[in-house]
Enzyme design. Structure first.
Site, short mmCIF file in Angstrom:
data_model
loop_
_atom_site.label_atom_id
_atom_site.label_comp_id
_atom_site.label_asym_id
_atom_site.label_seq_id
_atom_site.Cartn_x
_atom_site.Cartn_y
_atom_site.Cartn_z
N TYR A 1 -2.84 -1.49 -10.55
CA TYR A 1 -2.91 -2.92 -10.31
C TYR A 1 -1.50 -3.50 -10.28
CZ TYR A 1 -4.07 -7.86 -10.83
OH TYR A 1 -4.18 -9.21 -10.62
N VAL A 2 -1.28 -4.36 -9.31
CA VAL A 2 -0.03 -5.12 -9.20
C VAL A 2 -0.43 -6.59 -9.08
CG1 VAL A 2 2.02 -5.55 -7.79
CG2 VAL A 2 1.20 -3.20 -8.12
N TYR B 1 -10.25 -9.41 -10.04
CA TYR B 1 -10.06 -9.04 -8.64
C TYR B 1 -11.25 -8.20 -8.13
CZ TYR B 1 -8.15 -6.82 -4.47
OH TYR B 1 -7.96 -6.36 -3.19
N ASN C 1 -12.80 -3.03 -0.62
CA ASN C 1 -11.39 -3.32 -0.86
C ASN C 1 -10.51 -2.79 0.28
OD1 ASN C 1 -8.89 -3.87 -1.90
ND2 ASN C 1 -9.30 -2.98 -3.92
N TYR D 1 -3.70 2.90 0.85
CA TYR D 1 -3.81 4.31 0.48
C TYR D 1 -3.74 5.22 1.70
CZ TYR D 1 -5.42 2.39 -3.99
OH TYR D 1 -5.53 1.70 -5.16
N GLY E 1 3.35 -6.28 -2.14
CA GLY E 1 4.20 -6.21 -0.97
C GLY E 1 5.66 -5.94 -1.32
N GLU F 1 -7.07 6.08 -13.03
CA GLU F 1 -8.18 5.20 -13.41
C GLU F 1 -7.97 3.79 -12.87
OE1 GLU F 1 -11.72 3.84 -15.05
OE2 GLU F 1 -11.05 5.90 -14.79
#
Length: 165
Positions: free
Chosen positions: A86-87, A25, A124, A131, A93, A83
């Protein structure tokens, strides 16, 4: 049924798989050098200094947060450095990212830590927007520096000029 829980040693292979997905990603598919043994030792060895939580549902682990404690000399207390968060794309969502971050925030509050902080790549935008929606703000006045590879090797091998170590 979904839940956030501390990672278990049996989760190491899946966490490493997610780390590799994150690298793809972040447009660095060949950058992950970590082995299962290294990750297992870091998370579950004699003196772990790295910790992880996972987001899990009936389909398995859908995401993770890997973090460690840092320290604020100005506040005089620890903080928490995230650090990696991630999903999996198919689980985005659903609230996993927010739940992972809330779990870390709760841990920080419960332990008297002054902050939770992390880095995000400038391109990103989906993550940056996410965030910001949580109330996090960029530290625009700071730049991240990294000493790595041959530069680290060369600098670390040199004797400090005029100073005995």
């Amino acid at each position: 049924m979904s839940r956030i829980r501390p990672a278990a040693e049996a989760d190491v292979p899946v966490i490493l798989e997610l780390i590799r997905e994150l690298a793809v990603y972040e447009k660095e598919p060949d950058a992950v050098k970590t082995t299962e043994a290294q990750l297992r030792d870091a998370l579950f060895g004699a003196s772990p200094a790295v910790f992880a939580h996972v987001a899990e549902d009936d389909g398995g682990i859908q995401g993770f947060a890997l973090w460690f404690r840092n320290f604020s000399t100005w506040e005089g207390v620890h903080g928490l450095y995230l650090e990696d968060l991630y999903v999996r794309p198919e689980a985005r969502g659903t609230g996993y990212g927010k739940a992972l971050l809330q779990t870390l925030a709760r841990h920080a509050v419960d332990n008297g830590y002054a902050r939770v902080e992390w880095s995000v790549l400038n391109w990103n935008e989906p993550s940056i927007g996410f965030y910001r929606s949580l109330g996090a703000r960029p530290q625009d006045e700071w730049s991240t520096f990294r000493l790595t590879g041959q530069a680290l090797q060369d600098f670390g091998a040199a004797s400090p000029a005029g100073v005995r170590a």
